[in-house]
Motif scaffolding. Structure first.
Motif, PDB file in Angstrom:
ATOM      1  N   LYS A  86       0.805  -1.227   0.000  1.00  0.00           N
ATOM      2  CA  LYS A  86       0.000   0.000   0.000  1.00  0.00           C
ATOM      3  C   LYS A  86       0.836   1.274   0.000  1.00  0.00           C
ATOM      4  O   LYS A  86       0.497   2.240  -0.671  1.00  0.00           O
ATOM      5  N   TYR A  87       1.896   1.277   0.812  1.00  0.00           N
ATOM      6  CA  TYR A  87       2.598   2.530   1.085  1.00  0.00           C
ATOM      7  C   TYR A  87       4.064   2.533   0.676  1.00  0.00           C
ATOM      8  O   TYR A  87       4.729   3.554   0.831  1.00  0.00           O
ATOM      9  N   GLY A  88       4.580   1.423   0.218  1.00  0.00           N
ATOM     10  CA  GLY A  88       6.000   1.335  -0.088  1.00  0.00           C
ATOM     11  C   GLY A  88       6.791   0.941   1.155  1.00  0.00           C
ATOM     12  O   GLY A  88       6.234   0.520   2.164  1.00  0.00           O
ATOM     13  N   HIS A  89       8.095   1.097   1.070  1.00  0.00           N
ATOM     14  CA  HIS A  89       8.966   0.716   2.189  1.00  0.00           C
ATOM     15  C   HIS A  89       8.521   1.439   3.454  1.00  0.00           C
ATOM     16  O   HIS A  89       8.243   2.637   3.412  1.00  0.00           O
ATOM     17  N   PRO A  90       8.489   0.737   4.597  1.00  0.00           N
ATOM     18  CA  PRO A  90       8.011   1.377   5.830  1.00  0.00           C
ATOM     19  C   PRO A  90       8.794   2.620   6.256  1.00  0.00           C
ATOM     20  O   PRO A  90       8.191   3.565   6.768  1.00  0.00           O
ATOM     21  N   ALA A  94      11.907   7.596   9.518  1.00  0.00           N
ATOM     22  CA  ALA A  94      11.535   8.821   8.801  1.00  0.00           C
ATOM     23  C   ALA A  94      10.060   9.161   9.024  1.00  0.00           C
ATOM     24  O   ALA A  94       9.711  10.319   9.235  1.00  0.00           O
ATOM     25  N   ARG A  95       9.204   8.155   9.007  1.00  0.00           N
ATOM     26  CA  ARG A  95       7.769   8.398   9.204  1.00  0.00           C
ATOM     27  C   ARG A  95       7.457   8.865  10.622  1.00  0.00           C
ATOM     28  O   ARG A  95       6.450   9.536  10.849  1.00  0.00           O
ATOM     29  N   HIS A  96       8.288   8.498  11.579  1.00  0.00           N
ATOM     30  CA  HIS A  96       8.050   8.880  12.974  1.00  0.00           C
ATOM     31  C   HIS A  96       8.816  10.139  13.391  1.00  0.00           C
ATOM     32  O   HIS A  96       8.635  10.634  14.500  1.00  0.00           O
ATOM     33  N   MET A  97       9.650  10.656  12.516  1.00  0.00           N
ATOM     34  CA  MET A  97      10.471  11.819  12.854  1.00  0.00           C
ATOM     35  C   MET A  97       9.656  13.054  13.261  1.00  0.00           C
ATOM     36  O   MET A  97      10.084  13.801  14.144  1.00  0.00           O
ATOM     37  N   PRO A  98       8.478  13.293  12.698  1.00  0.00           N
ATOM     38  CA  PRO A  98       7.719  14.484  13.114  1.00  0.00           C
ATOM     39  C   PRO A  98       7.216  14.434  14.565  1.00  0.00           C
ATOM     40  O   PRO A  98       6.768  15.442  15.098  1.00  0.00           O
ATOM     41  N   THR A 136      14.142  -3.529  20.082  1.00  0.00           N
ATOM     42  CA  THR A 136      15.247  -2.922  19.348  1.00  0.00           C
ATOM     43  C   THR A 136      14.703  -1.938  18.316  1.00  0.00           C
ATOM     44  O   THR A 136      15.208  -0.815  18.183  1.00  0.00           O
ATOM     45  N   LEU A 137      13.663  -2.323  17.628  1.00  0.00           N
ATOM     46  CA  LEU A 137      13.040  -1.452  16.645  1.00  0.00           C
ATOM     47  C   LEU A 137      12.449  -0.209  17.312  1.00  0.00           C
ATOM     48  O   LEU A 137      12.636   0.906  16.838  1.00  0.00           O
ATOM     49  N   ALA A 138      11.762  -0.386  18.423  1.00  0.00           N
ATOM     50  CA  ALA A 138      11.171   0.742  19.137  1.00  0.00           C
ATOM     51  C   ALA A 138      12.236   1.714  19.624  1.00  0.00           C
ATOM     52  O   ALA A 138      12.057   2.930  19.561  1.00  0.00           O
ATOM     53  N   ASP A 139      13.340   1.194  20.090  1.00  0.00           N
ATOM     54  CA  ASP A 139      14.413   2.052  20.543  1.00  0.00           C
ATOM     55  C   ASP A 139      14.994   2.870  19.388  1.00  0.00           C
ATOM     56  O   ASP A 139      15.368   4.028  19.553  1.00  0.00           O
ATOM     57  N   HIS A 140      15.021   2.275  18.216  1.00  0.00           N
ATOM     58  CA  HIS A 140      15.528   2.956  17.023  1.00  0.00           C
ATOM     59  C   HIS A 140      14.622   4.139  16.615  1.00  0.00           C
ATOM     60  O   HIS A 140      15.063   5.061  15.934  1.00  0.00           O
ATOM     61  N   MET A 141      13.375   4.124  17.047  1.00  0.00           N
ATOM     62  CA  MET A 141      12.428   5.196  16.709  1.00  0.00           C
ATOM     63  C   MET A 141      12.649   6.459  17.543  1.00  0.00           C
ATOM     64  O   MET A 141      12.169   7.531  17.201  1.00  0.00           O
TER      65      MET A 141
END
Length: 144
Positions: A86-90, A94-98, A136-141
């Motif tokens: 639907k949206y391309g690469h997750p 970048a999507r959470h940066m705002p 690990t993924l959450a920490d990366h956000m």
């Protein structure tokens, strides 16, 4: 996807498991369980007093976020790549940066995810492998 190889190794089928189950998605029950995890995650976020700051970051309607989480988890755990279709690469970071994501936001998110996994994933070793990888993924956000 080194994390995924580790999860699959930890979750590899036992003699009691059907041989077709070869990834985390299949091992935990596939689409039905992934939908349940996403639903329970947002139920937790909406009903817990200690996750209201996290809830405030989410746009209404929350059902849209639930669908996106379901679609992401489907592919992330080895199932159909619904989110990417639907949206391309997750591009999660970048999507959470705002959004201001600090340790507190990360911990609130993980609290909801742990509760969802505890409710929806039957085997403790599967829950542990998933929470370890997703932590690990959450920490990366974090961006604060």
């Amino acid at each position: 996807m080194n994390w995924f190889k580790k999860v699959v190794q930890k979750m590899s089928p036992t003699k009691d498991s059907p041989p077709k189950q070869s990834n985390a998605y299949d091992l935990i029950g596939g689409d039905k369980v992934i939908k349940a995890i996403a639903h329970e995650f947002y139920q937790q976020m909406q009903t817990r007093a200690d996750t209201q700051p996290l809830l405030a970051l989410h746009r209404a309607p929350i059902a849209d976020s639930e669908v996106k989480l379901y679609e992401f988890l489907s592919g992330w755990l080895g199932g159909p790549q619904l989110y990417q279709q639907k949206y391309g690469h997750p591009a999660l970071r970048a999507r959470h940066m705002p959004f201001a994501i600090d340790e507190s936001m990360r911990d609130q998110w993980l609290l909801c995810m742990q509760a969802a996994l505890d409710k929806c994933v039957k085997k403790p070793e599967h829950r542990q492998a998933i929470i370890q990888a997703i932590s690990t993924l959450a920490d990366h956000m974090r961006n604060q």
